[in-house]
Design an enzyme around this catalytic site. Sequence first.
Site, mmCIF file in Angstrom:
data_model
loop_
_atom_site.group_PDB
_atom_site.id
_atom_site.type_symbol
_atom_site.label_atom_id
_atom_site.label_comp_id
_atom_site.label_asym_id
_atom_site.label_seq_id
_atom_site.Cartn_x
_atom_site.Cartn_y
_atom_site.Cartn_z
ATOM 1 N N TYR A 102 16.910 15.652 57.024
ATOM 2 C CA TYR A 102 15.453 15.576 56.892
ATOM 3 C C TYR A 102 14.815 16.939 57.179
ATOM 4 O O TYR A 102 13.908 17.388 56.457
ATOM 5 C CB TYR A 102 14.899 14.516 57.849
ATOM 6 C CG TYR A 102 13.388 14.441 57.875
ATOM 7 C CD1 TYR A 102 12.687 13.817 56.848
ATOM 8 C CD2 TYR A 102 12.657 15.010 58.919
ATOM 9 C CE1 TYR A 102 11.299 13.752 56.860
ATOM 10 C CE2 TYR A 102 11.274 14.959 58.943
ATOM 11 C CZ TYR A 102 10.601 14.325 57.907
ATOM 12 O OH TYR A 102 9.227 14.279 57.921
ATOM 13 N N ARG A 223 56.186 59.110 39.044
ATOM 14 C CA ARG A 223 55.140 60.130 39.075
ATOM 15 C C ARG A 223 54.899 60.777 37.716
ATOM 16 O O ARG A 223 54.610 61.970 37.635
ATOM 17 C CB ARG A 223 55.439 61.185 40.142
ATOM 18 C CG ARG A 223 55.575 60.569 41.519
ATOM 19 C CD ARG A 223 55.596 61.600 42.616
ATOM 20 N NE ARG A 223 55.822 60.977 43.908
ATOM 21 C CZ ARG A 223 55.840 61.622 45.060
ATOM 22 N NH1 ARG A 223 55.649 62.926 45.081
ATOM 23 N NH2 ARG A 223 56.048 60.980 46.183
#
Length: 358
Positions: A102, A223
């Site tokens: 409420y 790499r």
Amino acid sequence: MRTPRFRVQAKNVFLTYPNCSIPKEHLLSFIQTLSLPSNPKFIKICRELHQNGEPHLHALIQFEGKITITNNRLFDCVHPSCSTNFHPNIQGAKSSSDVKSYLDKDGDTVEWGQFQIDGRSARGGQQSANDAYAKALNSGSKSEALNVIRELVPKDFVLQFHNLNSNLDRIFQEPPAPYVSPFPCSSFDQVPDELEEWVADNVRDSAARPWRPNSIVIEGDSRTGKTIWARSLGPHNYLCGHLDLSPKVFNNDAWYNVIDDVDPHYLKHFKEFMGSQRDWQSNTKYGKPVQIKGGIPTIFLCNPGPTSSYKEFLDEEKQEALKAWALKNAIFITLTEPLYSGSNQSQSQTIQEASHPA
């Protein structure tokens, strides 16, 4: 006739201050400073405007234990600006969940503490559960939905938590955060023409993509920039070391997949990925099967060697049929040089080391 003595016995108390202009934050502070028979666990204040425009204040107070109130002036509060005294109606709250619902209906609230689940609802029944689940679905997030169910349907929260957790994961599924490449594509200035052509033909959105795009296997030393380059081409799924196709990781709306450093001997769904197959399922070890939309190409990244190289894997005698199939569904490229020139080498290597060594 003797006037009945004021007396309220309750663990949860509901206050109503009619025609009250006190700021809700001030009332919260006031209640927190009161000397009360039991310590409050949760306080929620709501400011409500009635049809005539007059403000009312409501308060829910949950205590550690049941209290007895015999002083009906206990919660009288003085306005901080005009010294007007406001006296509330005091009553016990049979269902804290109903009172909290409420107070929440208008949204103008302030609270303190952790709401205590009481499991009692005056409404009850199947309709109440339906309302609770509807509110959970409308809450906007999994965590909010679980909080709603915890408060309004505590029995289901305890007994069905595993199912609720799994279902809400799917209902409020968020796609993985998009990857942001540390380099623009222009940093990779040594990409072979064959790679560039493959990207132009196959890495596209769903409207421009071929129905069955070709995949690609890129083999090269560590790499050389394979991973960073592959991840810079657009929205993708990145699967490294092992396959995780859960919605938290795998996005069905990606343009392509990157499978990095996965031993081809143990690659699950080899044909589904390499063949850009559509609408297939993957069984997970501890969950329900995952539906994969598919239809997108895959970039396979690997180093040379018997447990890494797709070429060496497919050259094995027992893989003769699979090799014939793979050559029709993917192209194979071996890198002998990095994908970037010397001017970009230092920066690229730094990022490569931080992300993945392949």
